[in-house]
Scaffold this active site. Sequence first.
Site: not given
Length: 400
Positions: A150, A176, A187, A273, A395, A400
């Site tokens: 992702t 992932k 995870t 991230e 985040n 969007t």
Amino acid sequence: MKIEDGSVVSPKGFLADGVHAGLRYTKNDLGVIYSEVPANCAAVYTQSHFQAAPLKVTQESIATEDLLQAIVVNSANANACTGEQGLLDAYEMREKCAELFQIDKHLVAVASTGVIGEFLKMDKIRNGISQLSPTPSKESAVAFQQAILTTDLVMKTSCYKVEIDGKPVVIGGAAKGSGMIHPNMATMLSFITTDACIDSSSLQSLLSDVTDKTYNQITVDGDTSTNDMVLVMANGKADNHPLNEQHPQWGEFKKAFQLVSEELAKQIAKDGEGATKLIEVEVTGAKTKHEANVVAKKIVGSSLVKTAVYGADANWGRIICAVGYSEASVDPEDIDIYLGDICLFTNNRPQAFSEELASDYLKKEQVNITVHLGVGEESGKAWGCDLTYDYVKINASYRT
């Protein structure tokens, strides 16, 4: 022995594939792992009260006779918090995959990852499943690995080989995970294949034990997902004598299995991230193994520690704070804190150190923090990443 280019298809009898079904704009978003024969299996799942529909279907499949032959996975959409329709869609994914391989539907596991609260685009899922054509090639493994991502920036893989009863036994894994990582079982998603001959009960016991030492010891942002799952398939193609705790080489197999899991867990933590650094915390001198693990995870999960690492600021007071609220047994008069080889704090007193050298160390890709509690002989580790501006950007606009 580590297999550098290994993957989930390195063990005998495993195939994989990934395709672009249209759930994402351009990248692969639907994948499958397939075993030539039904495989013994084990799994651990998120402890969230809101388990996604795929997890419920997978648990039902495994409960039938502890066997799996295929795992079908989609990204872009988690199929979580989607009610009765979401459950029906997960069942249909299972059925379509079973039809593709002409196997019983209970031999199929289902996994999904992505946005929560949106329905699957089943027309694209159906078409995508029909396009899957798994092979044992490296290219097919990569196609699968790409399909499960992702917000991940890199693919996560690990593979080891160990000799059991004179037979080469291979363990391969793919995972992932980048955000919403604070596992309370596993995870985001991790898939492990092995050609070892091992019964499902022993495999489940091994997975549960290893999970507590690896996947459960990583954190990116303190959030546990609705879709967290680790699945293991063991098809017995290596033709070794059945493995269990009484087998003389059980320890060797367990070590290789743990190495695969630990590497996958660390890769997830490193790819958090917006992350720029992997943080490893080792706690020694703890009263119990559990308390060592708890303290390590408290430190690596502290937003203040994470931001200090990002800013290359050797602010050891933030580490002390995390230890203090961990509720573990601690002797304040006998605590040591090290940043790499640099002693920051010992005997309840700050130590003189070069701020410049400490800052330079914190700019490395991997930062190691060691804390000695001074109350026992046990130790534990945890892994995480720094907290950056980019994490907020990613985040703040995830949907969007």
